[in-house]
Design an enzyme around this catalytic site. Structure first.
Site, PDB file in Angstrom:
ATOM      1  N   ARG A 232       0.870  -1.175   0.000  1.00 50.46           N
ATOM      2  CA  ARG A 232       0.000   0.000   0.000  1.00 50.46           C
ATOM      3  C   ARG A 232       0.907   1.226   0.000  1.00 50.46           C
ATOM      4  NH1 ARG A 232      -4.219  -0.256   4.776  1.00 50.46           N
ATOM      5  NH2 ARG A 232      -4.963   1.650   3.749  1.00 50.46           N
ATOM      6  N   HIS A 233       0.327   2.379  -0.300  1.00 53.52           N
ATOM      7  CA  HIS A 233       1.053   3.641  -0.163  1.00 53.52           C
ATOM      8  C   HIS A 233       1.419   3.849   1.308  1.00 53.52           C
ATOM      9  CE1 HIS A 233      -2.661   5.005   1.664  1.00 53.52           C
ATOM     10  NE2 HIS A 233      -3.276   4.383   0.665  1.00 53.52           N
ATOM     11  N   ASN A 239      -5.684   9.058   6.078  1.00 51.98           N
ATOM     12  CA  ASN A 239      -5.639   7.857   6.929  1.00 51.98           C
ATOM     13  C   ASN A 239      -5.595   8.274   8.407  1.00 51.98           C
ATOM     14  OD1 ASN A 239      -3.367   6.048   4.707  1.00 51.98           O
ATOM     15  ND2 ASN A 239      -5.606   5.984   4.805  1.00 51.98           N
ATOM     16  N   ARG A 284      -0.623   9.663  -3.277  1.00 50.86           N
ATOM     17  CA  ARG A 284      -0.012   8.899  -2.186  1.00 50.86           C
ATOM     18  C   ARG A 284       0.767   7.671  -2.674  1.00 50.86           C
ATOM     19  NH1 ARG A 284      -5.554   8.647  -2.057  1.00 50.86           N
ATOM     20  NH2 ARG A 284      -6.686   6.720  -1.483  1.00 50.86           N
ATOM     21  N   GLU A 306      -7.728   3.666  -5.957  1.00 45.76           N
ATOM     22  CA  GLU A 306      -8.532   3.037  -4.901  1.00 45.76           C
ATOM     23  C   GLU A 306     -10.002   2.930  -5.299  1.00 45.76           C
ATOM     24  OE1 GLU A 306      -8.934   0.970  -2.932  1.00 45.76           O
ATOM     25  OE2 GLU A 306      -8.555   1.558  -0.845  1.00 45.76           O
ATOM     26  N   HIS A 371      -3.591   0.522  -3.242  1.00 43.42           N
ATOM     27  CA  HIS A 371      -4.460   0.896  -2.122  1.00 43.42           C
ATOM     28  C   HIS A 371      -5.094  -0.348  -1.495  1.00 43.42           C
ATOM     29  CE1 HIS A 371      -4.276   5.088  -3.642  1.00 43.42           C
ATOM     30  NE2 HIS A 371      -4.135   4.470  -4.792  1.00 43.42           N
TER      31      HIS A 371
HETATM   32  O1  F6P Z   1      -9.089   3.771   4.485  1.00 45.22           O
HETATM   33  C1  F6P Z   1      -8.215   3.593   3.421  1.00 45.22           C
HETATM   34  C2  F6P Z   1      -8.918   3.065   2.182  1.00 45.22           C
HETATM   35  O2  F6P Z   1      -7.932   2.842   1.194  1.00 45.22           O
HETATM   36  C3  F6P Z   1     -10.044   3.966   1.626  1.00 45.22           C
HETATM   37  O3  F6P Z   1      -9.606   4.972   0.755  1.00 45.22           O
HETATM   38  C4  F6P Z   1     -10.977   2.962   0.980  1.00 45.22           C
HETATM   39  O4  F6P Z   1     -12.296   3.462   0.764  1.00 45.22           O
HETATM   40  C5  F6P Z   1     -10.948   1.860   1.981  1.00 45.22           C
HETATM   41  O5  F6P Z   1      -9.605   1.812   2.477  1.00 45.22           O
HETATM   42  C6  F6P Z   1     -11.290   0.496   1.426  1.00 45.22           C
HETATM   43  O6  F6P Z   1     -11.423  -0.375   2.528  1.00 45.22           O
HETATM   44  P1  F6P Z   1     -12.888  -0.899   2.993  1.00 45.22           P
HETATM   45  O7  F6P Z   1     -13.394  -1.518   1.745  1.00 45.22           O
HETATM   46  O8  F6P Z   1     -12.573  -1.857   4.114  1.00 45.22           O
HETATM   47  O9  F6P Z   1     -13.750   0.249   3.418  1.00 45.22           O
END
Ligand code: F6P
Ligand code: ATP
Length: 443
Positions: A232-233, A239, A284, A306, A371
């Site tokens: 990941r970044h 975050n 990122r 992402e 991501h």
């Molecule tokens: O929180 C970091 C992230 O990369 C968000 O940008 C993204 O929406 C999320 O994680 C995805 O994870 P989940 O599907 O568990 O919400």
């Protein structure tokens, strides 16, 4: 009402295909079959492999080479019965909704191929033959040594004797083997012939979309040793706040990770041979890659961005739960299929990652910096994670993962940068900003 995703997202309606493997033993048929099955299942296409050897083992668990001599009537009868049992199970599976059934056997004579066609086409299922032809003696010997001497057929036997017996088994097959269309009378068959692991391929009468997807995928496979690194970044400013999506800068610690990444990669690669680096188009990931050596080729892919959270982009999970409580619950109930309003679902991400997977199969060593959701989807492909599991896999920040494909599975190693970061994992039902996953789960 929370929006729902319909269908499997890939054009397969009304199509049912039986992929019939063809080739002498130790030519990688099972390898190709299990890769095709994994790829199709990852795309949500119901796929299953029917390995005739497994059916034969019920009755004849460890036969010697003469069992496979066509002049041996007992062996012939038992082998035919095993093929019949596998085909019957496959047809039952098609009737229950299967889409791509893979018949994994040598199917090395014209008669056997004709028999399969008659059985399968009667049910309205299309047939595509996939032949692996290989005359690279060194490779065949390596295959025997690496996977055949440890096969259940030779359980408890001396590896040298097992290898000798397997070579004799191949000789018995060679006596009757006919490559597809050798005599020009199988020209009406749909087939893909892969020679010497893709050095040359012949494609004949491929018909519809799904057949061409399968063929294209199989044409891209190689078996040169390689690894895929995933990271990941580094931790981002969003975050830190527990906000999803966006295009934020790295935090101080995220930047520290970016600085440490070159050494982490070097330790894991074990040499300074160059990697190709793929990032998303978001700041990122690009900034996380910026300290990597200049001789690493870098490429930005929109497909690695992402998961798009639509109207929820930039919100915390608590804010989403307050503003869209039904959506929040619907996502927990079926996280793979839930599509954010104006955004994407995990299923959507998988579909857009298909070209990435195709390119990964063709490539050698690649480092992907992307991501959380995207890495979960790529990880699911390599590790055969189900749709229920994959959206919940913990993928911690500041951790490099090395995936090394092997004959029948993928080996995983992880390298921690030992730079603190918040957790962005969220358990079902939780709206916590930074919740740590259960210690035993995931990467
Ligand atoms: O929180 C970091 C992230 O990369 C968000 O940008 C993204 O929406 C999320 O994680 C995805 O994870 P989940 O599907 O568990 O919400
Ligand atoms: P059998 O008929 O005994 O079941 P098989 O043809 O199914 O044999 P596999 O068990 O799949 O053979 O052999 C696996 C080995 O084949 C792996 O080591 C893999 O690297 C290698 N392999 C994969 N693809 C090919 C190919 N196209 N040609 C030759 N070898 C390959």
């Amino acid at each position: 009402m929370a929006p729902k995703t319909n269908g499997i997202g890939v054009q397969v309606e009304g199509t049912r295909i039986c992929v019939v493997m063809v080739g002498l033993p130790a030519r990688g048929k099972s390898y190709i079959a299990q890769k095709a099955q994994r790829y199709l299942k990852w795309l949500s296409i119901p796929a299953a492999t029917f390995n005739v050897g497994n059916y034969r083992r019920h009755d004849s668990p460890s036969p010697s080479a003469d069992f496979f001599d066509t002049n041996n009537p007992v062996g012939e009868r038992k082998r035919r019965a095993a093929a019949e049992a596998a085909v019957q199970d496959m047809l039952r599976w098609f009737r229950a909704g299967g889409v791509v059934g893979i018949l994994d056997a040598t199917n090395s004579t014209k008669e056997r191929r004709k028999w399969v066609i008659d059985r399968v086409r009667d049910e309205g299922v299309e047939v595509i033959f996939v032949e692996s032809k290989c005359d690279d003696e060194a490779l065949i010997m390596a295959n025997i040594r690496d996977v055949k001497t440890t096969s259940p057929d030779y359980k408890g036997q001396d590896p040298e004797e097992a290898a000798q017996d397997f070579r004799n088994r191949i000789r018995n097959y060679e006596k009757v083997y006919k490559t597809i269309n050798a005599d020009g009378d199988e020209d009406d068959l749909t087939y893909l012939k892969i020679m010497n692991v893709g050095k040359q391929v012949i494609i004949n009468r491929i018909q519809d979309y799904l057949q061409s997807r399968i063929v294209y995928y199989l044409m891209n496979l190689h078996i040169r040793p390689r690894s895929v690194w995933l990271s990941r970044h580094g931790e981002s400013m969003l975050n830190l706040e527990g906000r999803i999506g966006g295009d934020a800068d790295l935090s101080y610690r995220g930047d520290e990770y970016a600085r440490k990444l070159p050494q982490l990669v070097l330790d894991s690669v074990g040499s300074d041979r160059p990697l190709t680096v793929w990032t998303s188009t978001l700041k990122r990931t690009i900034n996380t890659a910026r300290h990597l050596p200049p001789h690493y080729n870098q490429l930005q892919w929109k497909a690695l961005d992402e998961l798009d959270a639509g109207v929820c982009d930039g919100m915390t999970y608590q804010e989403i739960s307050d503003m869209y409580p039904e959506d929040f619950q619907a996502r927990d109930e079926d996280k793979y299929n839930y599509r954010y309003r104006g955004g994407e679902s995990y299923r959507d991400v998988v579909i857009r990652l298909e070209p990435i997977i195709m390119e990964l199969e063709r490539s050698e060593d690649i480092l992907i910096i992307s991501h959380q959701a995207v890495i979960r989807c790529i990880y699911a492909y390599f590790m055969q994670k189900t749709q229920e599991e994959s959206p919940w896999v913990p993928v911690p920040l500041h951790t490099l993962m090395k995936l090394t494909p092997r004959a029948y599975g993928t080996e995983v190693q992880t390298y921690k940068a030992n730079i603190k970061a918040v957790s962005t994992w969220r358990g079902k039902g939780s709206t916590a900003k930074h919740e740590d996953p259960a210690p035993e789960g995931g990467v």
